[in-house]
Design a protein around this motif. Structure first.
Motif, PDB file in Angstrom:
ATOM      1  N   ILE A 115       0.878  -1.208  -0.104  1.00  0.00           N
ATOM      2  CA  ILE A 115      -0.043  -0.173  -0.201  1.00  0.00           C
ATOM      3  C   ILE A 115       0.844   1.361  -0.056  1.00  0.00           C
ATOM      4  O   ILE A 115       1.026   2.022  -0.908  1.00  0.00           O
ATOM      5  N   ILE A 116       1.685   1.626   1.061  1.00  0.00           N
ATOM      6  CA  ILE A 116       2.515   2.574   1.147  1.00  0.00           C
ATOM      7  C   ILE A 116       3.540   2.782  -0.027  1.00  0.00           C
ATOM      8  O   ILE A 116       3.737   3.544  -0.701  1.00  0.00           O
ATOM      9  N   TYR A 119       1.796   2.686  -3.624  1.00  0.00           N
ATOM     10  CA  TYR A 119       1.153   3.875  -3.814  1.00  0.00           C
ATOM     11  C   TYR A 119       2.260   4.845  -4.377  1.00  0.00           C
ATOM     12  O   TYR A 119       2.080   5.744  -5.270  1.00  0.00           O
ATOM     13  N   SER A 120       3.364   5.130  -3.504  1.00  0.00           N
ATOM     14  CA  SER A 120       4.414   5.961  -3.786  1.00  0.00           C
ATOM     15  C   SER A 120       4.987   5.723  -5.228  1.00  0.00           C
ATOM     16  O   SER A 120       5.287   6.597  -5.956  1.00  0.00           O
ATOM     17  N   ALA A 122       3.222   4.122  -7.573  1.00  0.00           N
ATOM     18  CA  ALA A 122       2.428   4.355  -8.654  1.00  0.00           C
ATOM     19  C   ALA A 122       2.444   5.857  -8.804  1.00  0.00           C
ATOM     20  O   ALA A 122       2.226   6.345 -10.219  1.00  0.00           O
ATOM     21  N   ALA A 123       2.342   6.740  -8.031  1.00  0.00           N
ATOM     22  CA  ALA A 123       2.326   8.075  -7.800  1.00  0.00           C
ATOM     23  C   ALA A 123       3.234   8.776  -8.807  1.00  0.00           C
ATOM     24  O   ALA A 123       3.398   9.612  -9.566  1.00  0.00           O
ATOM     25  N   GLY A 138       1.708   4.558 -14.057  1.00  0.00           N
ATOM     26  CA  GLY A 138       1.239   4.467 -12.603  1.00  0.00           C
ATOM     27  C   GLY A 138      -0.228   3.757 -12.629  1.00  0.00           C
ATOM     28  O   GLY A 138      -0.586   3.476 -11.464  1.00  0.00           O
ATOM     29  N   TYR A 141       0.863   0.386 -12.356  1.00  0.00           N
ATOM     30  CA  TYR A 141       1.462   0.002 -10.971  1.00  0.00           C
ATOM     31  C   TYR A 141       0.216   0.029 -10.090  1.00  0.00           C
ATOM     32  O   TYR A 141       0.407  -0.320  -8.933  1.00  0.00           O
ATOM     33  N   SER A 142      -0.830   0.578 -10.284  1.00  0.00           N
ATOM     34  CA  SER A 142      -1.682   0.796  -8.975  1.00  0.00           C
ATOM     35  C   SER A 142      -2.356  -0.536  -8.837  1.00  0.00           C
ATOM     36  O   SER A 142      -2.913  -0.686  -7.667  1.00  0.00           O
ATOM     37  N   PRO A 145      -1.085  -1.183  -4.994  1.00  0.00           N
ATOM     38  CA  PRO A 145      -1.788  -0.842  -3.411  1.00  0.00           C
ATOM     39  C   PRO A 145      -3.066  -1.439  -3.555  1.00  0.00           C
ATOM     40  O   PRO A 145      -3.650  -1.591  -2.323  1.00  0.00           O
ATOM     41  N   ILE A 146      -3.697  -1.658  -4.965  1.00  0.00           N
ATOM     42  CA  ILE A 146      -5.183  -2.136  -4.675  1.00  0.00           C
ATOM     43  C   ILE A 146      -5.144  -3.483  -4.141  1.00  0.00           C
ATOM     44  O   ILE A 146      -5.842  -3.850  -3.369  1.00  0.00           O
ATOM     45  N   ALA A 149      -4.650  -3.348  -0.292  1.00  0.00           N
ATOM     46  CA  ALA A 149      -5.799  -2.744   0.168  1.00  0.00           C
ATOM     47  C   ALA A 149      -6.672  -4.063   0.322  1.00  0.00           C
ATOM     48  O   ALA A 149      -7.410  -4.192   1.637  1.00  0.00           O
TER      49      ALA A 149
END
Length: 170
Positions: A115-116, A119-120, A122-123, A138, A141-142, A145-146, A149
């Motif tokens: 997640i952390i 997300y970093s 992907a952003a 991104g 890469y999302s 984090p999906i 989650a």
């Protein structure tokens, strides 16, 4: 257990079943899309001697999403690989505590790395476009984090069930 507690667990079970159905539908769609894309890729490559870069890249990214989302789904079903030889030697109460610790360890990894960190990552990649699809990397890469989650959701669900089992033993 009180009626109020059973109602709470019934609602949580309903939410989990709904999430399971959505994830399984997404996974089935990805497998179907990948099958179509790979078949198309083979046909255009060998019959028309004109390979499609888009179908190759889409199927590759679909495979990545399939693995990540599928692994979260398998974790939620508790169908993942486990070596339970040692754990089964302990009394049931200790087995539950060990299950809780294992679930917590997986959740800690999912939170910190997937997640952390996901997300970093992907952003940071939202500005870089894929050469074949022209979509931000991104977005691809999302899936990390999906998936993380989803693992956290399943972790919370399993922890509640393990706590319920502990209370039933007392």
């Amino acid at each position: 257990m009180s009626n109020n507690t059973n109602g709470f667990f019934d609602k949580i079970d309903t939410i989990k079943r709904w999430v399971d159905r959505v994830i399984s539908a997404v996974l089935i769609f990805i497998v179907g899309a990948m099958t179509t894309l790979v078949t198309y890729q083979v046909v255009v490559r060998y019959l028309f001697d004109s390979p499609s870069a888009v179908s190759e890249v889409l199927s590759r990214y679909g495979f990545i999403w399939l693995i990540l989302i599928g692994s979260a789904y398998v974790f939620g079903l508790r169908e993942h690989m486990a070596i339970s030889f040692v754990k089964l030697k302990f009394p049931e109460k200790i087995q539950i505590y060990l299950d809780m610790f294992i679930e917590f360890s997986t959740a800690a990894f999912a939170l910190s790395v997937m997640i952390i960190g996901g997300y970093s990552s992907a952003a940071r990649q939202m500005w870089q476009l894929d050469s074949a699809l022209q979509v931000p990397m991104g977005v691809i890469y999302s899936a990390i984090p999906i998936s993380g989650a989803l693992i956290i959701f399943y972790f919370l669900y399993q922890e509640l069930n393990l706590l319920r089992r502990l209370k039933q033993l007392q």
